[in-house]
Design a protein around this motif. Sequence first.
Motif, PDB file in Angstrom:
ATOM      1  N   PRO A  49       0.805  -1.225   0.000  1.00  0.00           N
ATOM      2  CA  PRO A  49       0.000   0.000   0.000  1.00  0.00           C
ATOM      3  C   PRO A  49       0.838   1.276   0.000  1.00  0.00           C
ATOM      4  CG  PRO A  49       0.137  -0.883   2.215  1.00  0.00           C
ATOM      5  CD  PRO A  49       0.865  -1.872   1.331  1.00  0.00           C
ATOM      6  N   LEU A  50       0.224   2.341  -0.478  1.00  0.00           N
ATOM      7  CA  LEU A  50       0.779   3.683  -0.347  1.00  0.00           C
ATOM      8  C   LEU A  50       0.099   4.386   0.830  1.00  0.00           C
ATOM      9  CD1 LEU A  50       0.900   5.101  -4.005  1.00  0.00           C
ATOM     10  CD2 LEU A  50       2.818   4.307  -2.641  1.00  0.00           C
ATOM     11  N   HIS A  51       0.795   5.310   1.456  1.00  0.00           N
ATOM     12  CA  HIS A  51       0.153   6.159   2.454  1.00  0.00           C
ATOM     13  C   HIS A  51      -0.882   7.033   1.752  1.00  0.00           C
ATOM     14  CE1 HIS A  51      -0.140   9.585   5.331  1.00  0.00           C
ATOM     15  NE2 HIS A  51      -0.078   8.602   6.205  1.00  0.00           N
ATOM     16  N   TRP A  52      -1.965   7.340   2.444  1.00  0.00           N
ATOM     17  CA  TRP A  52      -3.069   8.070   1.798  1.00  0.00           C
ATOM     18  C   TRP A  52      -2.628   9.396   1.204  1.00  0.00           C
ATOM     19  CZ3 TRP A  52      -4.425  12.958   3.196  1.00  0.00           C
ATOM     20  CH2 TRP A  52      -3.998  13.416   4.444  1.00  0.00           C
ATOM     21  N   PHE A  53      -1.672  10.075   1.834  1.00  0.00           N
ATOM     22  CA  PHE A  53      -1.244  11.374   1.318  1.00  0.00           C
ATOM     23  C   PHE A  53      -0.481  11.212   0.010  1.00  0.00           C
ATOM     24  CE2 PHE A  53       1.739  15.040   1.229  1.00  0.00           C
ATOM     25  CZ  PHE A  53       0.785  16.043   1.114  1.00  0.00           C
ATOM     26  N   ARG A  54       0.380  10.182  -0.061  1.00  0.00           N
ATOM     27  CA  ARG A  54       1.115   9.936  -1.303  1.00  0.00           C
ATOM     28  C   ARG A  54       0.172   9.463  -2.399  1.00  0.00           C
ATOM     29  NH1 ARG A  54       6.682   6.906  -0.626  1.00  0.00           N
ATOM     30  NH2 ARG A  54       6.997   8.859   0.513  1.00  0.00           N
ATOM     31  N   LEU A  55      -0.825   8.665  -2.034  1.00  0.00           N
ATOM     32  CA  LEU A  55      -1.817   8.220  -3.010  1.00  0.00           C
ATOM     33  C   LEU A  55      -2.614   9.396  -3.541  1.00  0.00           C
ATOM     34  CD1 LEU A  55      -3.250   5.863  -4.437  1.00  0.00           C
ATOM     35  CD2 LEU A  55      -4.731   5.663  -2.422  1.00  0.00           C
ATOM     36  N   LEU A  56      -2.926  10.340  -2.690  1.00  0.00           N
ATOM     37  CA  LEU A  56      -3.661  11.527  -3.108  1.00  0.00           C
ATOM     38  C   LEU A  56      -2.855  12.336  -4.121  1.00  0.00           C
ATOM     39  CD1 LEU A  56      -6.276  13.175  -2.551  1.00  0.00           C
ATOM     40  CD2 LEU A  56      -4.984  14.446  -0.839  1.00  0.00           C
ATOM     41  N   ARG A  57      -1.560  12.463  -3.894  1.00  0.00           N
ATOM     42  CA  ARG A  57      -0.709  13.223  -4.813  1.00  0.00           C
ATOM     43  C   ARG A  57      -0.501  12.487  -6.132  1.00  0.00           C
ATOM     44  NH1 ARG A  57       4.745  15.012  -2.076  1.00  0.00           N
ATOM     45  NH2 ARG A  57       4.732  12.800  -1.510  1.00  0.00           N
ATOM     46  N   ARG A  58      -0.285  11.160  -6.060  1.00  0.00           N
ATOM     47  CA  ARG A  58       0.016  10.395  -7.275  1.00  0.00           C
ATOM     48  C   ARG A  58      -1.242   9.996  -8.020  1.00  0.00           C
ATOM     49  NH1 ARG A  58       4.106   5.662  -6.230  1.00  0.00           N
ATOM     50  NH2 ARG A  58       5.324   7.470  -5.543  1.00  0.00           N
ATOM     51  N   ARG A  59      -2.364   9.868  -7.302  1.00  0.00           N
ATOM     52  CA  ARG A  59      -3.673   9.500  -7.844  1.00  0.00           C
ATOM     53  C   ARG A  59      -3.847   8.007  -8.092  1.00  0.00           C
ATOM     54  NH1 ARG A  59      -4.599  10.702 -12.517  1.00  0.00           N
ATOM     55  NH2 ARG A  59      -2.525  11.310 -13.219  1.00  0.00           N
ATOM     56  N   TYR A  60      -2.805   7.223  -8.015  1.00  0.00           N
ATOM     57  CA  TYR A  60      -2.929   5.781  -8.189  1.00  0.00           C
ATOM     58  C   TYR A  60      -1.761   5.096  -7.494  1.00  0.00           C
ATOM     59  CZ  TYR A  60       0.656   6.375 -11.807  1.00  0.00           C
ATOM     60  OH  TYR A  60       1.809   6.692 -12.479  1.00  0.00           O
ATOM     61  N   ASN A  61      -1.957   3.844  -7.150  1.00  0.00           N
ATOM     62  CA  ASN A  61      -0.905   3.012  -6.574  1.00  0.00           C
ATOM     63  C   ASN A  61      -0.417   2.071  -7.669  1.00  0.00           C
ATOM     64  OD1 ASN A  61       0.729   1.208  -5.234  1.00  0.00           O
ATOM     65  ND2 ASN A  61      -0.789   0.581  -3.721  1.00  0.00           N
ATOM     66  N   GLN A  62       0.799   2.240  -8.129  1.00  0.00           N
ATOM     67  CA  GLN A  62       1.314   1.432  -9.229  1.00  0.00           C
ATOM     68  C   GLN A  62       1.330  -0.056  -8.869  1.00  0.00           C
ATOM     69  OE1 GLN A  62       3.121   3.542  -7.474  1.00  0.00           O
ATOM     70  NE2 GLN A  62       4.808   2.350  -6.619  1.00  0.00           N
ATOM     71  N   SER A  63       1.562  -0.375  -7.608  1.00  0.00           N
ATOM     72  CA  SER A  63       1.563  -1.774  -7.191  1.00  0.00           C
ATOM     73  C   SER A  63       0.161  -2.376  -7.260  1.00  0.00           C
ATOM     74  CB  SER A  63       2.125  -1.904  -5.770  1.00  0.00           C
ATOM     75  OG  SER A  63       3.469  -1.465  -5.727  1.00  0.00           O
TER      76      SER A  63
END
Length: 240
Positions: free
Chosen positions: A126-140
């Motif tokens: 998982p990504l942290h919610w803040f990083r997910l918000l910035r990137r918009r998707y989790n590549q994994s």
Amino acid sequence: MGLQAVLHAVYPPQCLGCGELVTSDFGLCGKCWRDTPFISGLVCDCCGQPLMGEDDGSVAQCDDCMALARPWTQGRAALLYKDNARKMVLQLKHGDRQDLARPAGAWMYRAAKPILRPDMLLAPIPLHWFRLLRRRYNQSALLSASVAKLAGLDYCPDLLQRRRSTPSQGGRDRSARFENMEHAITPHPRRKAQMQGRHVLLVDDVLTSGATLAVAADACLAAGASDVSVLVLARVAKDA
């Protein structure tokens, strides 16, 4: 003409690496294929590290996996993290090249076939919610969804959660990487029941020291998973 033929006439397939015209969708041109270090032959059964010698079907392990107590049982990687593979991983991770997840998932599925089990539950790191918000998707998550679809296996995108935002692992030595990830990943409280007695296959984009995957594997085992294996798109080799 069929719809696919019409689309190819209007939008001819392009190489994933350089944009040159190719004969099929989601393919690589000859040069980019040669510059993409696919892993084949004898590999470490625990982490996917390429090994010297012939693949005679027996189980082999690299020096690191013999020296370290990995919390997972088996692992595989599709590519070595260098050259064109490194470029594509970074494009997927930071360049919004979500289209790469489909072919990358196919490469990972091919690499993972020896360790796939009918009862496996796939889950991304998982990504942290803040990083997910910035990137918009989790590549994994994109990669694990692609592999799960090809393998016909169950998939849970939020089986795990990252409770704190960890600084980048880049530039850290092995011990610092493990310290940085300590207690960072936990089971999602509403998903624990899904992994009870299940063999979980954790999916990530890159394996370097294995610190992130180790923390995630420990979290799965503590929550009741019967076993954990790992699968990554690319792994950093000792000579990379």
